[in-house]
Motif scaffolding. Sequence first.
Motif, PDB file in Angstrom:
ATOM      1  N   ILE A 136       0.985  -1.203   0.132  1.00  0.00           N
ATOM      2  CA  ILE A 136       0.112  -0.014  -0.078  1.00  0.00           C
ATOM      3  C   ILE A 136       0.747   1.334   0.023  1.00  0.00           C
ATOM      4  CG2 ILE A 136      -1.731   1.416   1.521  1.00  0.00           C
ATOM      5  CD1 ILE A 136      -2.804  -1.459   2.319  1.00  0.00           C
ATOM      6  N   ILE A 137       0.805   1.926  -1.086  1.00  0.00           N
ATOM      7  CA  ILE A 137       1.542   3.217  -1.196  1.00  0.00           C
ATOM      8  C   ILE A 137       0.885   4.366  -0.964  1.00  0.00           C
ATOM      9  CG2 ILE A 137       3.177   4.446  -2.553  1.00  0.00           C
ATOM     10  CD1 ILE A 137       4.108   1.629  -2.258  1.00  0.00           C
ATOM     11  N   LYS A 138       1.428   5.353   0.039  1.00  0.00           N
ATOM     12  CA  LYS A 138       0.966   6.570   0.452  1.00  0.00           C
ATOM     13  C   LYS A 138       1.665   7.649  -0.079  1.00  0.00           C
ATOM     14  CE  LYS A 138      -1.742   4.681   4.274  1.00  0.00           C
ATOM     15  NZ  LYS A 138      -1.806   4.719   5.638  1.00  0.00           N
ATOM     16  N   TYR A 139       1.084   8.869  -0.991  1.00  0.00           N
ATOM     17  CA  TYR A 139       2.116   9.742  -1.456  1.00  0.00           C
ATOM     18  C   TYR A 139       1.050  10.955  -1.517  1.00  0.00           C
ATOM     19  CZ  TYR A 139       0.155   8.592  -6.146  1.00  0.00           C
ATOM     20  OH  TYR A 139      -0.650   8.435  -7.157  1.00  0.00           O
ATOM     21  N   SER A 140       1.935  11.989  -1.678  1.00  0.00           N
ATOM     22  CA  SER A 140       1.174  13.619  -2.011  1.00  0.00           C
ATOM     23  C   SER A 140       2.067  14.242  -3.082  1.00  0.00           C
ATOM     24  CB  SER A 140       1.383  14.264  -0.709  1.00  0.00           C
ATOM     25  OG  SER A 140       2.565  14.635  -0.314  1.00  0.00           O
ATOM     26  N   LEU A 141       1.515  15.328  -3.631  1.00  0.00           N
ATOM     27  CA  LEU A 141       1.799  16.003  -4.680  1.00  0.00           C
ATOM     28  C   LEU A 141       1.520  17.336  -4.181  1.00  0.00           C
ATOM     29  CD1 LEU A 141       0.744  14.272  -7.963  1.00  0.00           C
ATOM     30  CD2 LEU A 141       3.043  14.867  -7.280  1.00  0.00           C
ATOM     31  N   GLU A 142       2.456  18.341  -4.094  1.00  0.00           N
ATOM     32  CA  GLU A 142       2.164  19.557  -3.820  1.00  0.00           C
ATOM     33  C   GLU A 142       2.692  20.643  -4.783  1.00  0.00           C
ATOM     34  OE1 GLU A 142       3.610  22.392   0.141  1.00  0.00           O
ATOM     35  OE2 GLU A 142       4.415  20.410  -0.070  1.00  0.00           O
ATOM     36  N   ASN A 143       2.085  21.559  -5.032  1.00  0.00           N
ATOM     37  CA  ASN A 143       2.106  22.662  -5.814  1.00  0.00           C
ATOM     38  C   ASN A 143       3.069  23.690  -5.425  1.00  0.00           C
ATOM     39  OD1 ASN A 143       2.339  24.811  -7.779  1.00  0.00           O
ATOM     40  ND2 ASN A 143       0.262  24.903  -8.365  1.00  0.00           N
ATOM     41  N   ASN A 144       4.264  23.703  -5.379  1.00  0.00           N
ATOM     42  CA  ASN A 144       5.176  24.667  -4.912  1.00  0.00           C
ATOM     43  C   ASN A 144       5.267  26.014  -5.339  1.00  0.00           C
ATOM     44  OD1 ASN A 144       6.874  25.150  -2.615  1.00  0.00           O
ATOM     45  ND2 ASN A 144       8.556  25.138  -3.997  1.00  0.00           N
ATOM     46  N   SER A 145       4.335  26.348  -6.432  1.00  0.00           N
ATOM     47  CA  SER A 145       4.409  27.620  -7.361  1.00  0.00           C
ATOM     48  C   SER A 145       3.418  28.577  -6.980  1.00  0.00           C
ATOM     49  CB  SER A 145       4.345  27.248  -8.804  1.00  0.00           C
ATOM     50  OG  SER A 145       3.080  26.825  -9.260  1.00  0.00           O
TER      51      SER A 145
ATOM     52  N   ASN B  58      -0.478  -6.607   8.676  1.00  0.00           N
ATOM     53  CA  ASN B  58      -0.584  -7.018  10.051  1.00  0.00           C
ATOM     54  C   ASN B  58      -1.281  -6.429  10.781  1.00  0.00           C
ATOM     55  OD1 ASN B  58       1.033  -4.823  10.197  1.00  0.00           O
ATOM     56  ND2 ASN B  58       3.153  -6.100  10.491  1.00  0.00           N
ATOM     57  N   SER B  59      -2.175  -5.437  10.082  1.00  0.00           N
ATOM     58  CA  SER B  59      -2.880  -4.846  10.984  1.00  0.00           C
ATOM     59  C   SER B  59      -4.406  -4.374  10.348  1.00  0.00           C
ATOM     60  CB  SER B  59      -2.515  -3.326  11.288  1.00  0.00           C
ATOM     61  OG  SER B  59      -2.796  -2.556   9.858  1.00  0.00           O
ATOM     62  N   ALA B  60      -5.498  -4.355  10.914  1.00  0.00           N
ATOM     63  CA  ALA B  60      -6.865  -4.514  10.272  1.00  0.00           C
ATOM     64  C   ALA B  60      -7.122  -3.179   9.621  1.00  0.00           C
ATOM     65  CB  ALA B  60      -7.902  -4.403  11.509  1.00  0.00           C
ATOM     66  N   ASN B  61      -6.146  -2.110  10.093  1.00  0.00           N
ATOM     67  CA  ASN B  61      -6.106  -0.723   9.344  1.00  0.00           C
ATOM     68  C   ASN B  61      -5.771  -0.864   7.991  1.00  0.00           C
ATOM     69  OD1 ASN B  61      -6.986   2.184   9.305  1.00  0.00           O
ATOM     70  ND2 ASN B  61      -5.018   2.333   8.875  1.00  0.00           N
TER      71      ASN B  61
ATOM     72  N   ARG C  69      -5.743  -3.585   6.204  1.00  0.00           N
ATOM     73  CA  ARG C  69      -6.447  -4.519   5.392  1.00  0.00           C
ATOM     74  C   ARG C  69      -7.799  -3.709   4.855  1.00  0.00           C
ATOM     75  NH1 ARG C  69      -5.701  -9.805   5.362  1.00  0.00           N
ATOM     76  NH2 ARG C  69      -4.112 -10.228   6.984  1.00  0.00           N
ATOM     77  N   ILE C  70      -8.263  -2.892   5.789  1.00  0.00           N
ATOM     78  CA  ILE C  70      -9.522  -1.820   5.351  1.00  0.00           C
ATOM     79  C   ILE C  70      -8.833  -1.006   4.042  1.00  0.00           C
ATOM     80  CG2 ILE C  70     -10.798   0.144   6.001  1.00  0.00           C
ATOM     81  CD1 ILE C  70     -10.763  -1.162   8.766  1.00  0.00           C
ATOM     82  N   GLU C  71      -7.731  -0.326   4.213  1.00  0.00           N
ATOM     83  CA  GLU C  71      -7.154   0.399   3.255  1.00  0.00           C
ATOM     84  C   GLU C  71      -7.108  -0.270   1.882  1.00  0.00           C
ATOM     85  OE1 GLU C  71      -3.563   1.620   4.986  1.00  0.00           O
ATOM     86  OE2 GLU C  71      -4.496   3.512   5.758  1.00  0.00           O
ATOM     87  N   TYR C  72      -6.588  -1.403   1.998  1.00  0.00           N
ATOM     88  CA  TYR C  72      -6.355  -2.499   0.873  1.00  0.00           C
ATOM     89  C   TYR C  72      -7.713  -2.474   0.108  1.00  0.00           C
ATOM     90  CZ  TYR C  72      -4.700  -6.231  -2.153  1.00  0.00           C
ATOM     91  OH  TYR C  72      -4.216  -7.090  -3.186  1.00  0.00           O
ATOM     92  N   ASP C  73      -8.751  -3.101   1.144  1.00  0.00           N
ATOM     93  CA  ASP C  73     -10.053  -3.286   0.575  1.00  0.00           C
ATOM     94  C   ASP C  73     -10.672  -1.932  -0.366  1.00  0.00           C
ATOM     95  OD1 ASP C  73     -10.089  -5.837   1.211  1.00  0.00           O
ATOM     96  OD2 ASP C  73     -11.018  -5.509   2.972  1.00  0.00           O
ATOM     97  N   TYR C  74     -10.371  -0.860   0.278  1.00  0.00           N
ATOM     98  CA  TYR C  74     -10.968   0.365  -0.216  1.00  0.00           C
ATOM     99  C   TYR C  74     -10.250   0.773  -1.712  1.00  0.00           C
ATOM    100  CZ  TYR C  74     -11.159   5.364  -0.921  1.00  0.00           C
ATOM    101  OH  TYR C  74     -11.244   6.673  -1.780  1.00  0.00           O
ATOM    102  N   ILE C  75      -9.012   0.634  -1.460  1.00  0.00           N
ATOM    103  CA  ILE C  75      -8.246   0.970  -2.861  1.00  0.00           C
ATOM    104  C   ILE C  75      -8.454  -0.092  -3.929  1.00  0.00           C
ATOM    105  CG2 ILE C  75      -6.609   2.529  -1.667  1.00  0.00           C
ATOM    106  CD1 ILE C  75      -4.411   0.357  -1.763  1.00  0.00           C
ATOM    107  N   LYS C  76      -8.610  -1.203  -3.523  1.00  0.00           N
ATOM    108  CA  LYS C  76      -8.710  -2.034  -4.708  1.00  0.00           C
ATOM    109  C   LYS C  76     -10.075  -2.136  -5.392  1.00  0.00           C
ATOM    110  CE  LYS C  76     -10.458  -6.540  -2.706  1.00  0.00           C
ATOM    111  NZ  LYS C  76     -10.274  -7.711  -2.345  1.00  0.00           N
ATOM    112  N   LYS C  77     -11.131  -1.404  -4.642  1.00  0.00           N
ATOM    113  CA  LYS C  77     -12.382  -1.018  -5.259  1.00  0.00           C
ATOM    114  C   LYS C  77     -12.394   0.223  -6.084  1.00  0.00           C
ATOM    115  CE  LYS C  77     -14.788  -3.447  -1.546  1.00  0.00           C
ATOM    116  NZ  LYS C  77     -15.714  -3.707  -0.455  1.00  0.00           N
ATOM    117  N   SER C  78     -11.363   1.168  -5.689  1.00  0.00           N
ATOM    118  CA  SER C  78     -11.321   2.486  -6.354  1.00  0.00           C
ATOM    119  C   SER C  78     -10.127   2.719  -6.801  1.00  0.00           C
ATOM    120  CB  SER C  78     -11.929   3.354  -5.159  1.00  0.00           C
ATOM    121  OG  SER C  78     -13.013   3.128  -4.621  1.00  0.00           O
TER     122      SER C  78
END
Length: 224
Positions: free
Chosen positions: A46-55, A113-116, A118-127
């Motif tokens: 599960i990859i979490k990332y951000s993009l920021e406009n610095n201009s 190894n955590s319930a959280n 698994r919830i994130e994985y289920d969410y992103i595989k549907k979206s």
Amino acid sequence: MKFICAISIFFLLSCNSNKKESIILNVLNDTLVTYSLNSTKDTANIIKYSLENNSDKAIYINNNFATIFDHSKSLILNDKLLELNITNDNKIVNCGLTITDFVNSFDCDDSRNSANQRIEYDYIKKSPDVSAGFILHPKEKKYFIGYVKITDQNIGIQHINSVSADIKKNKKYYAQFFIDAKTSRAIEILPWDVKENIKTNNCKIFDGVIKFDKKIPVKILDSN
């Protein structure tokens, strides 16, 4: 002499400020995990990332007309925006097409190894999809979440192909992340609504590659 020194310092500061990227990519993971390629197991990172406009100008990010990288050699998240290269000794590891199991593509040893998680994985595989493009307003930051499998070796119905990295045991690997947003010819063929949004928001269209400036270590899991 003091005047010359002052001018030199001003010039150096100007050069450094010009080097600051207009779009900053930040991957929030500390490490990735996978199995070696000869294992029948795999894990979804599960990859979490951000993009920021610095201009100080609104920027349109388009990921639908990439032209710089040979994408057959990189791994891409399910959001079809963020990509990564796996490296060993500063060399990009070869990737190859493998047959994946279309029916059970998520039924793998995921090592979460955590319930959280698994919830994130289920969410992103549907979206899984990020829109073809989006606007980042000045100083705005957007967060994204997706997943990637590095050595996807599911065995089953021969329906679709995916890219797997050639990972071997007892070697050190790193992930280098990037977004290929090269759009030099995209403006001509963008949909009407996208063009209107770009015009109304007075957007600059980003044309290049957004790179994360750090390498993230990849841990090889024991398949026994």
